[in-house]
Enzyme design. Structure first.
Site, PDB file in Angstrom:
ATOM      1  N   THR A 231      25.475  36.551  31.962  1.00 41.86           N
ATOM      2  CA  THR A 231      24.762  37.810  31.070  1.00 41.86           C
ATOM      3  C   THR A 231      23.433  37.411  31.345  1.00 41.86           C
ATOM      4  OG1 THR A 231      25.708  36.404  28.948  1.00 41.86           O
ATOM      5  CG2 THR A 231      26.905  38.369  29.437  1.00 41.86           C
ATOM      6  N   ASP A 296      26.664  25.630  28.507  1.00 42.99           N
ATOM      7  CA  ASP A 296      26.515  27.196  28.405  1.00 42.99           C
ATOM      8  C   ASP A 296      24.875  26.683  28.809  1.00 42.99           C
ATOM      9  OD1 ASP A 296      25.677  29.499  27.147  1.00 42.99           O
ATOM     10  OD2 ASP A 296      26.173  28.377  25.006  1.00 42.99           O
TER      11      ASP A 296
HETATM   12  O1  LIG Z   1      26.166  33.963  27.540  1.00 43.01           O
HETATM   13  C1  LIG Z   1      26.046  35.140  26.413  1.00 43.01           C
HETATM   14  O2  LIG Z   1      26.373  36.447  26.459  1.00 43.01           O
HETATM   15  C2  LIG Z   1      24.913  34.743  25.527  1.00 43.01           C
HETATM   16  C3  LIG Z   1      24.463  36.383  24.248  1.00 43.01           C
HETATM   17  C4  LIG Z   1      23.841  35.785  23.163  1.00 43.01           C
HETATM   18  C5  LIG Z   1      23.001  36.383  22.253  1.00 43.01           C
HETATM   19  O3  LIG Z   1      23.545  38.262  23.051  1.00 43.01           O
HETATM   20  O4  LIG Z   1      22.829  36.967  21.684  1.00 43.01           O
HETATM   21  C6  LIG Z   1      23.565  33.839  23.424  1.00 43.01           C
HETATM   22  C7  LIG Z   1      24.212  33.094  23.779  1.00 43.01           C
HETATM   23  N1  LIG Z   1      24.962  33.361  25.486  1.00 43.01           N
HETATM   24  C8  LIG Z   1      24.156  31.967  24.003  1.00 43.01           C
HETATM   25  O5  LIG Z   1      24.254  30.941  23.849  1.00 43.01           O
HETATM   26  C9  LIG Z   1      22.739  31.579  22.352  1.00 43.01           C
HETATM   27  O6  LIG Z   1      23.080  30.198  22.207  1.00 43.01           O
HETATM   28  C10 LIG Z   1      22.431  31.776  21.945  1.00 43.01           C
HETATM   29  C11 LIG Z   1      21.465  32.357  20.585  1.00 43.01           C
HETATM   30  C12 LIG Z   1      21.397  33.772  20.784  1.00 43.01           C
HETATM   31  C13 LIG Z   1      20.583  34.075  19.027  1.00 43.01           C
HETATM   32  O7  LIG Z   1      20.136  35.505  19.259  1.00 43.01           O
HETATM   33  O8  LIG Z   1      20.364  33.235  18.340  1.00 43.01           O
HETATM   34  N2  LIG Z   1      21.999  34.362  20.934  1.00 43.01           N
HETATM   35  C14 LIG Z   1      22.913  33.528  21.667  1.00 43.01           C
HETATM   36 CA   LIG Z   2      25.645  31.903  26.381  1.00 42.36          CA
END
Ligand SMILES: O=C(O)c1cc(C(=O)O)c2c(n1)C(=O)C(=O)c1cc(C(=O)O)[nH]c1-2
Ligand SMILES: [Ca+2]
Length: 683
Positions: A231, A296
């Protein structure tokens, strides 16, 4: 760039996204006189990650639940508000809070992605809806799970609005779309991972996926059902100089590489930067930072464009400090690898191949293949996450909100794809109920501001913070660096030395990045306050370690000699309730496992909330099985974001979870009591 000094018209202020303001009225000699000029309370107590835009004295900001407003940037007078009415029950589709990172502005329109997957265009003058599109196609090869959300800011390139989405922790297939800014009609779609069986999508990505990506995946494996991930949930940068759009592509889904792709292949374009053309989406180049992803390790972190002299040669570079701990420089035009140097501790790779930039992954880090627990540094939250970094052309430093959150990675025994809850393929057992363990692990977490010299690949200085998960950064020509902290401070440092020149108690954790602008000859610095995002939601007791600030969402705007007082928070929304009923130990054990899969992502590891969403150990609903079932099984609170889990959890399983929560309610309580925040705030 033709951006007026006074404005902040794009996400990173200019196309290069340096987050550098050329204003100098507030500078190292007078920053002590900084004070609050005005503030606005927001209507949620959730995380705020937005970058406000400022154009011609008007500020456009977005807040949690994708709400948008326009205010006079000098006074705070509200011009209009727009609530896209995101249904509460889509909260469960998000890994990391219903945040929003900001809007884009172009020719009198304001563009915002909504948490339920729409892209909307508003008239900047009136706030009236100009157009709205659902960015998630219904008829595409998207896999079985459609937990798509949008929390990233759209970007504009040559009249095309570009937006991605999140959801790889649940299981989706990543893609990015380009829409006509005038009409909202779709111009192109670029899928970041192939479809099972190399099926074409009829999209511009068909050729690169078929030629470059498909053979880097096992033909079988869980990715063929989960969508594979990849993503583009945050960083997208358009570079007018090369006419390229850079996509920061995310992690694999499920995380477990053995389960996802039978432990084979690089799995392109996971963990990669992909360069495409703005008007057509046509592929130009890619560079994979993290092959074999199982940590991740996204390449979604903010990117910036730097013109630097490297080895005596002037170069136009793309710079990024992604989760994996290396600071990358790539040739922006060609994607040619220039350097990758650790900006933080890391143990998953012993270095990179100096020619190709491919990491030399240590065998033990491949936890999904070894079957052993791997204590990874960085962990899944990264050495740096989405909180934007800044660059000052005056000092030549990139200022990185860096952190260290080691994490144990261990394969889940019997992976099955769940239709709700996270799908990681990882053992979800969290911290034990042991105050000593919590203290020991909590004390090992670190957060700091790092001044990184990209030309030499060396750390110039660091400013240590009390905890990880601090705010994004702003650099100014007044030789100042501004940052809000998880513990509720808003600070300014000398951009050359890191010495602290200003401190303000915002009473609530800050994760958002500040911006600066000028109206009527006055320079302002603005920042959204509100503790949230991934770590506070999932981190459990660790998110509360040394940090018991009460969450209050606000916009703070500072100016020299500002003298508005911020009311001190004295209330806590959580009643210090303890369930008194007996619980069934066996059910509680089953309930723990279910909780960690279905509830942890929002309510925190081992039922300790990190200060954003309700701490279920104190929920009055624990006293009554029917009341509890009404919430968890029937969706009584779905307007607030607590959806019904009845499609995934049986009534008896929900009762198991209730037994677990009663057990947790009765203790032991490793972290400080929820009312500890009161003391801190009134100090
Ligand atoms: O793999 C994904 O689709 C995805 C989406 C998001 C997101 O949409 O906020 C985060 C993450 N991963 C992620 O790995 C992550 O550490 C993360 C932190 C945050 C946040 O807003 O604090 N979103 C996201
Ligand atoms: Ca993620």
């Amino acid at each position: 760039d033709s951006v007026p000094d006074s404005d902040w018209p794009q996400h990173g202020r200019t196309a290069a996204e340096l987050r550098y303001s050329p204003l100098t009225q507030i500078n190292t000699s007078n920053v002590k006189r900084l004070g609050l000029a005005w503030y606005q309370d927001f209507d949620t107590f959730r995380g705020q990650e937005g970058t406000p835009l400022v154009i011609d004295g008007v500020m456009y900001l977005t807040t949690n639940w994708s709400k948008v407003e326009a205010v006079r940037a000098a006074t705070g007078e509200v011009l209009w508000r727009y609530d896209p009415r995101v249904p509460g029950d889509v909260a469960v589709r998000g890994c990391c809070d219903t945040v929003n990172r900001g809007a884009a502005y172009w020719k009198g329109k304001v563009f915002v992605g909504t948490f339920d997957g729409r892209l909307i265009a508003l008239d900047a003058k009136t706030g009236k809806l100009a157009w709205s599109v659902n960015t998630i196609p219904q008829d595409a090869n998207l896999g079985n799970i459609r937990s798509y959300t949008i929390d990233g800011a759209p970007r504009i390139a040559k009249g095309t609005v570009i937006i991605g989405n999140g959801g790889a922790e649940f299981g989706v297939r990543g893609f990015v779309s380009g829409f006509d800014a005038e009409t909202g009609s779709l111009k192109w779609r670029f899928y970041t991972v192939p479809a099972p069986g190399n099926r074409p999508d009829g999209a511009v990505s068909d050729e690169p996926l078929s030629k470059l990506a498909y053979h880097t995946w096992s033909p079988t494996g869980a990715w063929t059902h989960s969508g594979g991930g990849g993503t583009v949930w945050d960083s997208i940068v358009y570079d007018p100089e090369t006419d390229l759009v850079f996509l920061g592509v995310g992690n694999g889904s499920p995380w477990n590489y053995q389960v996802r792709s039978n432990g084979v292949g690089n799995n392109l374009f996971l963990g990669s930067i992909v360069a495409i053309r703005p008007e057509t989406g046509e592929y130009v180049w890619h560079f994979q930072e993290t092959p074999n992803d199982q940590w991740d390790f996204t390449a979604s972190q903010p990117m910036m464009l730097l013109d630097l002299v490297i080895n005596g040669k002037k170069r136009h570079l793309l710079a990024q400090a992604p989760k994996n701990g290396f600071f990358y420089l790539l040739d922006a035009r060609t994607g040619e690898f220039v350097s990758a140097i650790p900006y933080t501790n890391l143990n998953w790779a012993s270095g990179v191949d100096p020619k190709t930039g491919r990491p030399k992954i240590v065998p033990e880090a491949m936890w999904s293949l070894t079957g052993q627990t791997w204590m990874g540094i960085p962990g899944s939250l990264g050495g740096h996450n989405w909180a934007p970094m800044a660059y000052s052309p005056k000092t030549g430093y990139v200022y990185i909100p860096a952190q260290e959150l080691p994490e144990p990675f261990k394969a889940e025994k019997n992976f099955k794809l769940r239709s709700m809850g996270v799908n990681l393929g990882i053992d979800m057992a969290g911290l034990p109920d042991d105050p000593h363990v919590v203290e020991a692990v909590g004390s090992s977490l670190k957060g700091w501001l790092e001044a990184w010299d990209p030309a030499t690949g060396k750390v110039a200085f660091t400013v240590p913070h009390e905890t990880p998960w601090n705010g994004g950064v702003l650099a100014t020509a007044g030789d100042l660096v501004f940052q809000g902290l998880a513990t509720g401070a808003f600070e300014a440092y000398d951009a050359r030395t890191g010495s602290k020149l200003y401190h303000f108690d915002a009473h609530s954790g800050i994760v958002a990045p500040p911006v600066s602008y000028e109206v009527n000859g006055h320079q302002y610095v603005a920042v959204e306050v509100g503790w949230g995002g991934a770590f506070p939601l999932m981190g459990g007791a660790l998110a509360r370690h040394r940090n018991t600030t009460i969450n209050h969402s606000r916009l703070l705007v500072f100016a020299l000699d500002g003298h508005v007082d911020l009311p001190v928070e004295t209330h806590n929304t959580q009643m210090p309730f303890r369930a008194t009923q007996p619980f069934d130990a066996e059910r509680a054990t089953k309930g723990y496992d279910l909780y960690q899969h279905y509830c942890l992502a929002c309510h925190g590891d081992n039922a300790v909330a990190g200060g954003v969403l309700p701490d279920l150990r104190y929920s009055g609903a624990l006293e009554d099985p029917t009341g509890f079932y009404n919430i968890v099984g029937r969706g009584a609170l779905s307007n607030y974001g607590m959806v019904s889990f009845s499609s995934s959890l049986k009534e008896t399983e929900i009762e198991d979870i209730r037994n677990f929560l009663i057990k947790r309610s009765q203790g032991p309580h490793a972290e400080s009591a929820p009312d500890a925040g009161q003391k801190k705030a009134s100090q």
